[in-house]
Enzyme design. Sequence first.
Site, mmCIF file in Angstrom:
data_model
loop_
_atom_site.group_PDB
_atom_site.id
_atom_site.type_symbol
_atom_site.label_atom_id
_atom_site.label_comp_id
_atom_site.label_asym_id
_atom_site.label_seq_id
_atom_site.Cartn_x
_atom_site.Cartn_y
_atom_site.Cartn_z
ATOM 1 N N ASP A 99 0.802 -1.230 0.000
ATOM 2 C CA ASP A 99 0.000 0.000 0.000
ATOM 3 C C ASP A 99 0.834 1.278 0.000
ATOM 4 O OD1 ASP A 99 1.121 -0.189 2.516
ATOM 5 O OD2 ASP A 99 -0.700 -0.945 3.447
ATOM 6 N N GLU A 121 -0.515 -9.130 -1.062
ATOM 7 C CA GLU A 121 -1.036 -8.545 0.182
ATOM 8 C C GLU A 121 -2.300 -7.713 -0.114
ATOM 9 O OE1 GLU A 121 1.559 -7.017 3.730
ATOM 10 O OE2 GLU A 121 0.609 -5.249 2.854
ATOM 11 N N GLU A 135 -1.954 4.903 3.670
ATOM 12 C CA GLU A 135 -1.962 3.535 3.133
ATOM 13 C C GLU A 135 -3.370 2.998 2.867
ATOM 14 O OE1 GLU A 135 -0.107 4.638 5.604
ATOM 15 O OE2 GLU A 135 1.943 3.900 5.419
ATOM 16 N N HIS A 211 7.331 4.555 13.394
ATOM 17 C CA HIS A 211 7.541 5.386 12.201
ATOM 18 C C HIS A 211 6.265 5.914 11.559
ATOM 19 C CE1 HIS A 211 6.161 2.784 8.825
ATOM 20 N NE2 HIS A 211 6.357 1.824 9.698
ATOM 21 N N ARG A 213 3.306 7.655 9.846
ATOM 22 C CA ARG A 213 3.061 9.057 9.488
ATOM 23 C C ARG A 213 1.925 9.663 10.313
ATOM 24 N NH1 ARG A 213 4.077 12.274 4.933
ATOM 25 N NH2 ARG A 213 5.370 10.637 4.090
ATOM 26 N N HIS A 244 14.071 4.717 12.719
ATOM 27 C CA HIS A 244 13.676 4.951 11.325
ATOM 28 C C HIS A 244 14.359 6.249 10.887
ATOM 29 C CE1 HIS A 244 10.984 5.314 7.863
ATOM 30 N NE2 HIS A 244 10.677 4.054 8.081
#
Length: 333
Positions: A99, A121, A135, A211, A213, A244
């Site tokens: 994604d 996936e 995503e 990590h 967003r 990250h």
Amino acid sequence: MHKVHKALFCCGSRPELIKISPVYHHLKTAVNISPLLCNTGQHTDLLTPQLESLNIKPDYQLDVMREGQSLDQLMERLFIQLPGIFDQCQPDIVIIQGDTASALAAAIIAHKKGLPIAHIEAGLRTYDRTSPFPEEIYRQNISTLTRWHFCPTEKARQNLLREEIQEDRIFVTGNTSVDMIMKIHRKIKNKPYATLLPRKGDRPYFLITLHRRESQGAPMIRIANSLLDFAKSKPEFDFILPLHPNPATSHMIRDLLGNQENISLITPLPYPQFVQLMAKAYAIITDSGGIQEEAPSLNTPVIVVRNTTERTEGIESGCLRLAGTDKTPYYMN
Ligand code: UDP
């Protein structure tokens, strides 16, 4: 003579590369398919060290990342650079995973060029367009363009059926990250710890990755402060956090957690070493999607610091616990 079909994988992030790896290597053994890889460069720092450990060499390399660029600017660069690769390669099929912006851009360009798309996936959903962001929006759009949908679970297949995807185009194949982790774990389980790990003796440890967003800013600060309190209250444990490289999180995490004695902030690890760390961890605290799939295969419990998860199978099995992003550390007592 059989015609050799070119299968072009387009990906650019660390988890995509790990999850396409078993499919890519399997296709390498097929006589009439030639797998090729376009690395979009979405995660240059994280992906380059993985290429060697996964024995994959990109055939095409893009350069789409710029420091501090927005999602729109990333998408714009993908739309400028990817079509030329498709023209050069002339693939028969485009294979994408998950994604990411790279996956969505490749799907749109492949669709415009009339190429069939296979999506690994497929069917993961939270049905919350803000989480995970972006995503959830990307994968919903990818499904509308895909010819063959490869779902990790029956639940994912049911999601696609509800969205009126044609039944004979959906295949439940299992999760490629589980295939990958079992393969790597068999190879490395008896090897000693890699020397680069900052481990003092054999103390038990929590492994942490952060990590997302949508957690950047206030939620991430709340998570980091909770972790600090937790680490202070558990001096008998170590806390290992591969950082990250995204500066939006790494600066804040260094500032808040960098001085706590039992917290080690380290650079991201190559996949085999990270698998070894996951396997031996007391528990994992993470907002990662992929780690929610991998850790249950290693019997390591996971505290998920997100408000939603699309990996509900892990919650139902008891391997994952959704902790949210508020400072309500009930699991820390
Ligand atoms: N990973 C790794 N080294 C590390 C941290 C993570 O190889 O230092 C792997 C991990 O095993 C998993 C993937 O990276 O396969 C997860 O990546 P990330 O959390 O960045 O992305 P997400 O899965 O949330 O999309």
